[in-house]
Enzyme design. Structure first.
Site, short mmCIF file in Angstrom:
data_model
loop_
_atom_site.label_atom_id
_atom_site.label_comp_id
_atom_site.label_asym_id
_atom_site.label_seq_id
_atom_site.Cartn_x
_atom_site.Cartn_y
_atom_site.Cartn_z
N ASN A 8 0.87 -1.18 0.00
CA ASN A 8 0.00 0.00 0.00
C ASN A 8 0.91 1.23 0.00
O ASN A 8 1.47 1.60 1.03
CB ASN A 8 -0.90 -0.02 1.24
N GLU A 379 -7.84 -5.06 5.78
CA GLU A 379 -7.92 -4.89 4.32
C GLU A 379 -7.00 -5.87 3.60
O GLU A 379 -7.34 -6.37 2.53
CB GLU A 379 -7.55 -3.45 3.96
#
Length: 392
Positions: A8, A379
């Site tokens: 990310n 996530e």
């Protein structure tokens, strides 16, 4: 099935996790902070250990190479060939990507064309895909989109009150973000309650530096606070949230700013930081709330959340579940109490002892009109599962 690396990439950081794909267990995780800045910090956690190193101005490429070097040197993996897939969290998929995809050359080119939908996020995410492709050329890359959860919003909630031709021809609509998180926590909440997701009317709160609210009905997203980009909605760490668009030309005129400078002001200099004048971090604000502007920032943060919950409560004709998640939502009992106190008119009621002690599960009283929960988001686990589906 081997190992999946999930990354990310942010404006000055890269978060990563390495998963054993078969059993969905985290092998190692870490964070590279202060990229392209003095005292870049590389952190890795594995086998109950934590290791940190400082470097001078690590670039994004340096961060990737350091990650692979450390994975081998620390014995986390024997060779890079154990990594079978790399998954990227991507903010905006617009209308082109409604589910996770493998990043073929064609899909990557399409992704490059979506920078306008998340100008502070997508370009960096594309850049990191390219870096990973250079460093691991034989490993397939995948994208999982924050916007995909909201692609089937009801049209009345998805579009703005613009000329319909602009909506249809230019793809101007509410795309929403944090969709990976909202999807995960809504499914997890239903699982913890032992009820079908399709039977629950739910409001989920992802509260962190970036913050958003979503309403779910019949197992699908029904509404969400973020809009065409991640700028709108709640007051966030550095983002202004909802602002009258007329403020933009006014600021340009009065402050002699360019359009790009105004958008930078709204995205990176506003929110909790802009109001308080000291920090975008809620922990800093709570430690300094004796200062008038700091307390004002906290009050506004709570107030905007209350407004969206009230709106969605009405849209859904009542709710069964209210879920707190994200860095603030999961870890800050004081803020949860402040929010729910303002919702007493709706019959919502926290159990103070549960609110202080529970890290996952119910925190409401039996008398509460809806069940209130804390559900830590994951996530990365959601991304692993979506990538596994693509590879089967």
């Amino acid at each position: 099935m081997g190992k999946f690396l999930l990354v990310n990439a942010g404006s000055s950081s890269v978060k990563w996790q390495l998963f054993e794909a078969e059993n969905e267990k985290t092998i190692a995780k870490g964070l590279v902070e202060r990229i392209n800045m003095p005292d870049s910090l590389f952190t890795v956690k594995y086998n109950g250990k934590k290791q940190q190193q400082k470097f001078d101005r690590l670039s994004y490429t340096d961060a990737a190479r350091m990650l692979f070097k450390q994975l081998v040197q620390l014995g986390i993996i024997t060779t890079l060939t154990e990594i079978e897939a790399v998954g990227h969290r991507v903010v905006a998929g617009a209308e082109l990507f409604t589910h996770a995809v493998e990043l073929s050359a064609a899909n990557l080119e399409k992704l490059r064309g979506l920078n306008d939908f998340a100008p502070l996020h997508n370009p960096l995410e594309v850049k990191y895909v390219e870096i990973m492709q250079q460093e691991l050329p034989e490993v397939p890359q995948y994208a999982v989109f924050d916007s995909q959860f909201f692609t089937d919003l009801p049209e009345m909630n998805a579009i703005f009150s613009l000329p319909y031709e602009d909506t249809a021809e230019l793809g101007i609509r509410r795309y929403g973000e944090h969709g990976i998180s909202h999807a995960y926590i809504s499914h997890k909440a239903a699982q913890l309650l032992g009820k079908p997701l399709t039977s629950l009317k739910m409001i989920t709160l992802h509260l962190g530096s970036g913050a958003s609210v979503a309403a779910e009905k019949n197992g699908k997203a029904f509404d969400t606070s973020m809009g065409f980009t991640p700028l709108t909605g709640l007051t966030m760490g550095t983002r202004a949230g909802d602002v009258d668009p007329s403020v933009i030309p006014y600021l340009m005129k009065k402050r002699s700013l360019t359009l790009e400078e105004v958008f930078m002001r709204l995205n990176a200099q506003s929110g909790l930081l802009g109001i308080s004048g000291i920090s975008p971090d809620m922990r800093d604000l709570l430690a300094n709330k004796s200062q008038k502007r700091v307390q004002l920032a906290i009050d506004i943060f709570v107030n905007r959340i209350i407004k969206y919950i009230g709106s969605y409560y009405t849209e859904l004709a009542g709710i069964d579940v209210l879920v707190f998640s994200g860095g603030i939502g999961e870890n800050n009992a004081q803020l949860r109490a402040a929010i729910v106190e303002k919702l007493a008119v709706l019959g919502l009621e926290l159990a103070p002892e549960l609110n202080e002690s529970v890290s996952e599960g119910l925190i409401s009283t039996p008398a509460s009109s809806a069940q209130i929960m804390v559900v830590p988001t994951n996530e990365e686990l959601s991304m692993v599962r979506q990538i596994k589906e693509l590879r089967q």
